[in-house]
Design a protein around this motif. Structure first.
Motif, PDB file in Angstrom:
ATOM      1  N   ALA A 289       0.829  -1.209   0.000  1.00  0.00           N
ATOM      2  CA  ALA A 289       0.000   0.000   0.000  1.00  0.00           C
ATOM      3  C   ALA A 289       0.860   1.254   0.000  1.00  0.00           C
ATOM      4  N   GLU A 290       1.961   1.212   0.747  1.00  0.00           N
ATOM      5  CA  GLU A 290       2.827   2.389   0.815  1.00  0.00           C
ATOM      6  C   GLU A 290       3.530   2.644  -0.515  1.00  0.00           C
ATOM      7  N   LYS A 293       1.089   4.117  -3.040  1.00  0.00           N
ATOM      8  CA  LYS A 293       0.809   5.516  -2.712  1.00  0.00           C
ATOM      9  C   LYS A 293       2.002   6.407  -3.037  1.00  0.00           C
ATOM     10  N   GLU A 294       3.194   5.969  -2.658  1.00  0.00           N
ATOM     11  CA  GLU A 294       4.393   6.793  -2.861  1.00  0.00           C
ATOM     12  C   GLU A 294       4.712   6.978  -4.348  1.00  0.00           C
ATOM     13  N   LYS A 296       2.642   6.524  -6.830  1.00  0.00           N
ATOM     14  CA  LYS A 296       1.454   6.958  -7.584  1.00  0.00           C
ATOM     15  C   LYS A 296       1.198   6.037  -8.776  1.00  0.00           C
ATOM     16  N   THR A 298      -0.931   2.223 -10.058  1.00  0.00           N
ATOM     17  CA  THR A 298      -2.116   1.423  -9.758  1.00  0.00           C
ATOM     18  C   THR A 298      -1.698   0.075  -9.196  1.00  0.00           C
ATOM     19  N   GLU A 299      -2.644  -0.580  -8.582  1.00  0.00           N
ATOM     20  CA  GLU A 299      -2.365  -1.912  -8.046  1.00  0.00           C
ATOM     21  C   GLU A 299      -2.016  -2.880  -9.166  1.00  0.00           C
ATOM     22  N   GLN A 518       7.253   5.147   8.048  1.00  0.00           N
ATOM     23  CA  GLN A 518       7.401   4.450   6.766  1.00  0.00           C
ATOM     24  C   GLN A 518       7.869   3.028   6.999  1.00  0.00           C
TER      25      GLN A 518
END
Length: 760
Positions: A289-290, A293-294, A296, A298-299, A518
């Motif tokens: 997840a981090e 997010k970091e 930017k 997609t999964e 983090q």
């Protein structure tokens, strides 16, 4: 017969008759050259027509690899166990083992072996099956651009594409592609996965002997796998290994003396692929997840593979945290026989406040049993662990009481149970109970924090302004959508996670400079390091305010709700500790978030229904709750109410005092020393509410003699007579330098309430 007739007869006799006249040597030679020209023409056409295709998607599939902070592999995810590495990461001598095994002329040839290819085509046509002898370039082309089909068309394409690839790419690029796309057995694709599967090392750490074995494997991966090979297979594997090394001597890549001293490197026994079991599953989901997010992304982009994610997790601290949860909580529960015990979930996060690194995380019993990560979930109230944020907002904004007195550790508030909150002389319609409806009368902010007095912090929230309180919460790292500025939020009624609260307290420990915990130390894709945000941000709270809160929070440990589990812990060995307990409405959650100068840890316990049923809050009627719904922790572990000073503080203490041996003191830039010395005796204080709870209790006289500092507070004499003529919500001592004015009953436990009077 004349001479002419005789000559003609001899010519007719010499001339071939029948079918022989069609196969003269001239005709055969002409036909041969014609065939060669035809083949050459066809090849030229093929060369012009056949383009180098896009790489085979299957050959590009990789796993995502997760590593602990020390570099050991934690888990691999993805359809294919492959991690593509740059050739520079493979030792030169190991690179040569593959060339020696498969294609000694690799660095000089044009990428094809015409004789080998011709044999392959012939064998395919005649049905004799697979045929070796291809160059490394051809094998790479087969792996990366084509398929494993044994057809004439595929072999001709392989020939043409190999010639073109050899012209377009360097030998190093081709060799890298070859060793990264080949299959080595044990479900390992590529040299990196093979190095881990057979020797439990990265490709960069392979020896020449180990590299020679991996190169030998490519001829027959399953037959040569030492763990499953027959005696014949082992003999063949050793023979092939010797062949590789002897070729290296012939190519002058190693000396004869080096070769003489080499011993066969027996591979390690195969083990189950590193996966997502137990705590590792929680660590993986948090890290994934981090990264998403970091970066930017997609999964789907992440799951396509190729990422190597190194975590900040310290393996020793991780094991210690897991051990502490087991010994202080789960080992004392009987979920199979006790329904309440079955409803208990625990989560914890441990952070280095100077770097923001998450050093340990406990997400639950096992990700295969409980998918939700309790360390990152935000659906439970943080309760009274929110109170330090109210004080931080007061100090940061130079807030004053209703009478214009500055708020600090010595400020006196009315701790009367269910005292209505007043703002600008008007009641705001909120009158929170204290735990067990206990009334404290006039108490200092320090004592109110130690005892977690709800009525005091509800009034302080009004004095500061709830919009300012919520703004401070966001600056410190709380990120919930439910940070609304209404009075009940002073009781910590919003949702928060152990991860969030660890970040808030880490920022306090870091003297007000923002800490965003983090779990990811670094992330790379195919050897390229990707940039991550810095965990340490700007100054979001003044150092004076942050350090003052830390000073006050040492009192919670020395003289408050955490003293039994933390202050008196035999393993403490003099370590300096600050922290806060919390237990939410109806005892649905219980917390202890605390820190030393170098380690911040937040522990939360959550009541989560193990199955559908009923639950009750206090004396209310039972209500239906679905599996996974919020239920009370009361009764868990064979006891009554589960307070923050119980299981959570016990887990925290065992973990912290066995993980951090520093004797360093807090470097506090503050003159608020009230948190260091425990409160002592004081003038009589009412234990029952005054007749008019909407009015404040008068402060003690400034002439009250300063108390001595015993290790535990002494309960004041009880009185049923309310103080006379209270006039304001709170006041401060005439002498602001005087010691905190106490007169507080013995510790009743840590209390919060959302209208229930539970622990805070």
């Amino acid at each position: 017969m004349g001479r002419a007739d005789a000559r003609n007869a001899r010519k007719r006799a010499a001339r071939p008759s029948g079918i022989r006249r069609f196969f003269t040597w001239k005709k055969l030679l002409g036909a041969f050259f014609g065939f060669v020209l035809l083949i050459m023409g066809a090849f030229v056409v093929l060369y012009m027509v056949i383009e180098v295709p896009e790489g085979n998607p299957d050959a590009k599939l990789q796993s995502n690899v997760y590593k602990y902070g020390d570099g050991t592999t934690m888990a691999r995810t993805g359809e294919v166990n492959r991690e593509i590495v740059d050739l520079s990461e493979v030792p030169k001598e190991v690179q040569h083992t593959f060339v020696a095994a498969e294609n000694k002329t690799f660095y000089k040839d044009k990428g094809v072996d015409l004789k080998g290819t011709a044999r392959g085509v012939l064998n395919t046509v005649t049905g004799k099956g697979k045929q070796g002898g291809s160059t490394i370039t051809q094998q790479y082309v087969k792996n990366y651009y084509l398929t494993q089909d044994q057809t004439v068309t595929r072999k001709l394409k392989e020939l043409v594409i190999s010639l073109k690839v050899d012209r377009k790419k360097s030998k190093d690029e081709i060799l890298a592609g070859y060793i990264n796309t080949s299959f080595y057995g044990r479900s390992a694709w590529g040299v990196q996965a093979a190095a881990q599967a057979y020797y439990n090392v990265d490709a960069s750490k392979l020896s020449v002997e180990q590299g020679a074995y991996l190169a030998a494997l490519l001829q027959a991966p399953n037959q040569y796998d030492w763990a499953i090979a027959t005696d014949t297979g082992k003999a063949l594997a050793k023979q092939r290994w010797n062949y590789v090394l002897d070729n290296m001597v012939d190519m002058h890549w190693i000396s004869a003396s080096e070769r003489q001293g080499m011993k066969f490197p027996v591979p390690k026994e195969p083990k189950a692929a590193a996966g997502l079991q137990g705590q590792e599953g929680y660590l993986y989901t948090a890290a994934k997840a981090e990264v998403i997010k970091e970066l930017k992304i997609t999964e789907a982009q992440f799951d396509a593979g190729g990422y190597t994610v190194t975590l900040n997790i310290d393996r020793k601290k991780q094991k210690q945290l897991e051990k502490s949860v087991k010994q202080q909580l789960t080992g004392k529960l009987h979920p199979k026989s006790d329904k309440t015990d079955a409803d208990v979930q625990a989560g914890a996060v441990s952070v280095d406040p100077k770097t923001g690194k998450i050093l340990a995380m406990y997400g639950g019993s096992s990700i295969s049993e409980h998918w939700v990560n309790n360390a990152t979930r935000t659906d439970y109230q943080p309760a009274s662990t929110f109170k330090p944020i109210i004080l931080a907002a007061a100090l940061e904004n130079n807030a004053e009481t209703q009478r214009g007195q500055s708020i600090n550790a010595n400020t006196i508030y009315d701790g009367t149970n269910k005292r209505p909150v007043v703002d600008d002389g008007k009641k705001v319609g909120f009158a929170p109970p204290n735990e067990d409806d206990e009334s404290y009368g006039p108490v200092t902010v320090q004592t109110a924090m130690n005892k977690s007095v709800n009525s005091v912090f509800a009034q302080m929230g009004a004095d500061v302004g709830m919009d300012q309180v919520m703004a401070t919460a966001k600056k410190l790292g709380m990120d919930g959508a439910d940070l609304k500025p209404y009075a009940a939020q002073t009781l910590g009624t919003m949702g928060a996670s152990p991860l969030e609260m660890a970040g808030v307290y880490a920022t306090l420990d870091n003297h007000g400079r923002q800490v965003t915990p983090q779990i990811v130390k670094s992330v790379s894709k195919q050897g390229e390091e990707l940039q991550l945000d810095d965990a340490i941000g700007e100054q979001v709270l003044s150092r004076g305010a942050a350090d003052s809160v830390t000073s006050v929070l040492t009192g919670v440990v020395d003289d408050g709700t955490a003293r039994e589990s933390v202050r008196n812990n035999t393993a403490r060995d003099g370590q300096k500790v600050a922290g806060k307990t919390g237990t939410s409405d109806c005892n649905r959650s219980a917390w202890f978030t605390g820190y030393t100068p170098d380690l911040v840890t937040s522990v939360g316990l959550f009541g989560e229904a193990a199955e559908s049923g009923t639950t009750r809050c206090g004396t209310d009627e039972p209500v239906q709750v679905k599996k996974g719904g919020h239920v009370s922790l009361s009764g868990a572990g064979g006891g009554g109410r589960v307070n923050g000073g119980g299981f959570p503080a016990q887990i925290w203490a065992q973990y912290t005092f066995n993980s951090s041996s520093t004797s360093a003191k807090f470097d506090l830039d503050t003159d608020m020393g009230a948190g260091v010395a425990p409160t002592t005796t004081a003038p009589a204080t009412p234990t029952t509410p005054p007749s008019s709870p909407s009015t404040p209790t008068a402060p003690p006289s400034s002439s009250t003699p300063p108390p001595s500092t015993p290790t535990t507070p002494t309960a004041p004499p009880s009185t049923t007579t309310p103080p006379s003529e209270p006039s304001d919500p709170e006041t401060t001592p005439t002498d602001p330098t005087s010691p905190p004015w106490g007169g507080i009953p013995e510790d009743p436990g840590d209390g919060i309430a959302n209208g229930r009077g539970d622990d805070g």
